[in-house]
Design an enzyme around this catalytic site. Structure first.
Site, mmCIF file in Angstrom:
data_model
loop_
_atom_site.group_PDB
_atom_site.id
_atom_site.type_symbol
_atom_site.label_atom_id
_atom_site.label_comp_id
_atom_site.label_asym_id
_atom_site.label_seq_id
_atom_site.Cartn_x
_atom_site.Cartn_y
_atom_site.Cartn_z
ATOM 1 N N GLU A 117 38.252 -10.660 -0.093
ATOM 2 C CA GLU A 117 37.733 -9.759 -0.704
ATOM 3 C C GLU A 117 38.293 -9.377 -1.911
ATOM 4 O O GLU A 117 39.509 -8.916 -1.950
ATOM 5 C CB GLU A 117 37.582 -8.503 0.016
ATOM 6 C CG GLU A 117 36.467 -7.525 -0.017
ATOM 7 C CD GLU A 117 36.581 -6.653 -1.576
ATOM 8 O OE1 GLU A 117 36.042 -6.917 -2.425
ATOM 9 O OE2 GLU A 117 37.373 -5.881 -1.106
ATOM 10 N N CYS A 133 37.916 -1.628 -6.072
ATOM 11 C CA CYS A 133 37.378 -2.977 -6.042
ATOM 12 C C CYS A 133 35.910 -2.646 -6.627
ATOM 13 O O CYS A 133 35.112 -3.567 -7.140
ATOM 14 C CB CYS A 133 37.493 -3.939 -5.101
ATOM 15 S SG CYS A 133 37.250 -3.110 -3.620
ATOM 16 N N GLU A 135 38.479 -8.034 -14.897
ATOM 17 C CA GLU A 135 38.809 -6.400 -14.055
ATOM 18 C C GLU A 135 39.991 -5.850 -14.795
ATOM 19 O O GLU A 135 41.211 -6.545 -14.797
ATOM 20 C CB GLU A 135 39.027 -7.082 -12.733
ATOM 21 C CG GLU A 135 39.008 -5.882 -12.004
ATOM 22 C CD GLU A 135 39.257 -6.124 -10.295
ATOM 23 O OE1 GLU A 135 40.403 -7.184 -10.257
ATOM 24 O OE2 GLU A 135 38.405 -5.589 -9.408
HETATM 25 O O1 TXE Z 1 47.153 -7.627 -6.299
HETATM 26 P P1 TXE Z 1 47.601 -8.952 -5.615
HETATM 27 P P2 TXE Z 1 48.014 -6.662 -6.988
HETATM 28 C C1 TXE Z 1 43.348 -6.597 -8.371
HETATM 29 C C2 TXE Z 1 43.293 -5.721 -9.661
HETATM 30 C C3 TXE Z 1 44.748 -5.435 -9.640
HETATM 31 C C4 TXE Z 1 45.410 -6.681 -9.447
HETATM 32 C C5 TXE Z 1 46.678 -6.752 -8.974
HETATM 33 O O2 TXE Z 1 42.633 -6.240 -10.829
HETATM 34 O O3 TXE Z 1 45.140 -4.984 -11.219
HETATM 35 O O4 TXE Z 1 44.622 -7.300 -8.523
HETATM 36 O O5 TXE Z 1 47.050 -5.951 -7.912
HETATM 37 C C6 TXE Z 1 49.838 -10.137 -1.749
HETATM 38 N N1 TXE Z 1 50.614 -15.189 -0.861
HETATM 39 N N2 TXE Z 1 43.196 -5.846 -7.289
HETATM 40 O O6 TXE Z 1 49.170 -7.160 -7.586
HETATM 41 O O7 TXE Z 1 48.636 -9.461 -6.385
HETATM 42 C C7 TXE Z 1 50.318 -8.859 -2.340
HETATM 43 O O8 TXE Z 1 52.141 -8.774 -1.961
HETATM 44 C C8 TXE Z 1 49.947 -14.138 -0.290
HETATM 45 C C9 TXE Z 1 41.860 -5.794 -6.563
HETATM 46 O O9 TXE Z 1 48.367 -5.771 -6.050
HETATM 47 O O10 TXE Z 1 46.345 -9.652 -5.480
HETATM 48 C C10 TXE Z 1 49.377 -7.950 -1.809
HETATM 49 O O11 TXE Z 1 49.670 -7.472 -0.354
HETATM 50 N N3 TXE Z 1 49.873 -12.922 -0.448
HETATM 51 C C11 TXE Z 1 41.815 -5.348 -5.336
HETATM 52 C C12 TXE Z 1 48.165 -8.475 -1.861
HETATM 53 O O12 TXE Z 1 48.401 -9.887 -1.679
HETATM 54 C C13 TXE Z 1 50.335 -12.560 -1.972
HETATM 55 C C14 TXE Z 1 42.807 -4.489 -4.841
HETATM 56 C C15 TXE Z 1 47.328 -8.106 -2.980
HETATM 57 O O13 TXE Z 1 48.296 -8.660 -4.144
HETATM 58 C C16 TXE Z 1 50.371 -13.534 -2.669
HETATM 59 C C17 TXE Z 1 44.088 -4.524 -5.354
HETATM 60 C C18 TXE Z 1 50.750 -14.910 -2.263
HETATM 61 N N4 TXE Z 1 51.239 -15.846 -3.338
HETATM 62 C C19 TXE Z 1 44.107 -5.437 -6.560
HETATM 63 N N5 TXE Z 1 50.806 -12.862 -3.942
HETATM 64 C C20 TXE Z 1 40.308 -4.994 -4.699
HETATM 65 N N6 TXE Z 1 39.548 -6.078 -4.540
HETATM 66 O O14 TXE Z 1 40.049 -3.838 -4.244
HETATM 67 C C21 TXE Z 1 50.561 -11.598 -3.465
HETATM 68 N N7 TXE Z 1 50.232 -11.612 -2.306
#
Ligand code: TXE
Length: 485
Positions: free
Chosen positions: A245, A279, A376
């Site tokens: 998602e 999101c 985004e």
């Molecule tokens: O997201 P990440 P972040 C988007 C939004 C935001 C950006 C950054 O644009 O500005 O993402 O947010 C884990 N292998 N959304 O940095 O990095 C991480 O630790 C496995 C949209 O928080 O995608 C966290 O638990 N896992 C969104 C989770 O993934 C990994 C909501 C999300 O982190 C990983 C949030 C890896 N290599 C952010 N690297 C929505 N759809 O609502 C990171 N993680």
């Protein structure tokens, strides 16, 4: 205060000895110290989940549901405390934080009910004296990776269906909101969940997240987060069921026949609710040229009344962290360079010299190809695009790589139904904002927003279960399908 991992029913420190801090985004105060775990911690959690699986699977689903119901009851009791914690750790305003906890309550309640359904199908065999059906089985150990923007609701959206289907869990929360996750797990522990069924590991995506997606004993991963990380998860998870998602570039279309007041309220809530960090946040408004000026005037009037500040006493809270703030700042200069007109906002704010606040911002005269209309931003930044017709509105709305949420304000039934058919998103709202989901309906997106899975509702069960096909032959002889002799 130092917090620990939860493995096999015990709160334990990581052997790394390393810690990280979670900050209050409004005051920049440290909320707590958390285990900066490594792959070894994840492996221990996986082993504990693996060992706990057979016994948990063998508990009849309606009995497993009793645990979910207890969790629901405890969440109701703790709702206000948890909501206030969310304000402190994530920064959202209190009414939204209460809503976030309520969503968790609702999903545990809904999924408890699923314990008495978990339906399969029966059908006729092509042979006599043979019975055919499908049954729903758990997957095994599942890995759950959550973001920070709904720090209790999103973990609950994943944990509740995973549990009711009979899976055991290794859960990694976002490092921006580990305390909310720990408090949720404490409630699950208090509800008496058997040891090893739910495990929590805090730490970085690069170590903890990466081990979860690669670990061979984890058979399914459910991930919510950014598109870039989602793509990484899909590429590196191997042969696993992967639920993604990801982000959105959600849109509201305001037609010239729209109830303007209603549309302005929807845009205001969609764009600046949760400081634009949902999101499903509205980041584009496509307005019919005939009413564009009036719409902008009304919107600006309403924005002026919004109070920025600490989530307890304001309408717009802070962004989650410094890098989110920098991201919004970056997009303001991108938007200006691209030739969009800044109508309001565009600047960071400090309150008592602290906090990652950002003014509600509106760009107008935007064109669809601009980066601010494509990427985004995840902050309170809204782009307005003028159009001359419904068809043009649909074309612009669909002209992005994401496909999560869309909305249209119109009094014209034909436009409304065409929008339902033509807008390339997983959710479409008629005369309502892009945000606001109910847990008994599926949630998820198309195109760059996901890989076809849906969370919540009955489809939330699909994500966490496998279908087994069963043939029961009571003919007493070797019967062959397809007419084989
Ligand atoms: O997201 P990440 P972040 C988007 C939004 C935001 C950006 C950054 O644009 O500005 O993402 O947010 C884990 N292998 N959304 O940095 O990095 C991480 O630790 C496995 C949209 O928080 O995608 C966290 O638990 N896992 C969104 C989770 O993934 C990994 C909501 C999300 O982190 C990983 C949030 C890896 N290599 C952010 N690297 C929505 N759809 O609502 C990171 N993680």
């Amino acid at each position: 205060m130092e917090y620990k991992n939860y493995i096999n029913g015990v709160w334990v420190s990581s052997k790394t000895g390393k810690k990280f801090e979670s900050l209050n985004p409004a005051t920049e105060e440290v909320i707590g110290k958390f285990q900066k775990s490594d792959r070894e911690d994840v492996r221990k959690a996986v082993l504990s989940a693996k060992n706990a699986f057979p016994a948990w699977r063998d508990i009849p689903a309606p009995k497993r549901a009793e645990y979910l119901w207890k969790i629901r009851d405890l969440l109701i009791k703790e709702k206000e405390r948890l909501a206030r914690l969310e304000v402190k750790e994530m920064g959202k305003v209190i009414s939204e934080a209460r809503g976030d906890v309520q969503e968790a309550i609702d999903v545990f309640e809904y999924m408890a009910g699923e314990g008495r359904r978990l339906f399969g199908n029966t059908t006729k065999s092509e042979l006599p004296n043979k019975f055919a059906m499908t049954v729903r089985n758990p997957i095994g150990v599942v890995g759950l990776i959550a973001p920070w923007n709904f720090p209790i609701a999103i973990p609950a959206w994943k944990i509740a269906p995973a549990l009711i289907c009979g899976n055991t869990i290794v859960f990694k929360p976002s490092s921006d909101t580990p305390l909310c996750a720990i408090e949720l797990i404490k409630i699950i522990e208090k509800a008496g969940i058997p040891r090893g069924v739910v495990n929590l590991i805090t730490g970085s995506g690069e170590d903890v997240g990466d081990e979860i997606i690669r670990n061979k004993d984890i058979y399914a991963v459910s991930f919510t987060g950014s598109k870039a990380t989602g793509e990484y998860v899909l590429k590196n998870a191997g042969i696993k069921k992967v639920g993604l998602e990801l982000g959105g570039k959600n849109v509201i279309i305001v037609m010239d026949d729209a109830n303007l007041d209603l549309a302005v309220s929807g845009v205001l809530f969609g764009a600046f609710g949760t400081t634009g960090q949902r999101c499903t946040a509205t980041s584009r408004v496509i307005v019919h040229d005939k009413i564009k000026k009036r719409f902008e005037t009304e919107l600006l009037k309403r924005i002026k009344k919004l109070k920025i500040g600490n989530g307890i006493s304001s309408d717009v809270g802070p962004l989650i962290n410094k890098s989110a703030l920098e991201k919004s700042i970056k997009y303001i200069s991108i938007g200006k360079k691209e030739g969009a007109k800044l109508l309001c906002g565009g600047k960071p704010r400090r309150i008592n010299g602290k906090g990652f606040f950002f003014e509600p911002t509106v760009f107008t005269n935007c064109r669809s190809g601009m980066k601010i209309c494509q990427e985004e931003i995840f902050g309170p930044v809204l782009s307005i695009l003028g159009v001359k017709s419904f068809d043009e509105a649909v074309k612009v709305a669909n002209g992005v790589e994401y496909g999560l949420s869309s909305a249209i304000y119109t009094e014209n039934m034909n436009y409304a139904f065409q929008a339902i058919e033509k807008l390339e998103t997983g959710l479409t709202y008629i005369n309502s904002s892009t945000i606001g989901s109910e847990v008994h309906l599926p949630f998820g997106g198309v195109k760059g927003t996901g890989n076809g899975t849906r969370e919540a509702g009955i489809l939330g069960i699909e994500e966490f279960s496998e279908i087994k096909t069963v043939y029961f032959d009571y003919s007493g002889k070797l019967q062959k399908a397809q007419g084989l002799k």
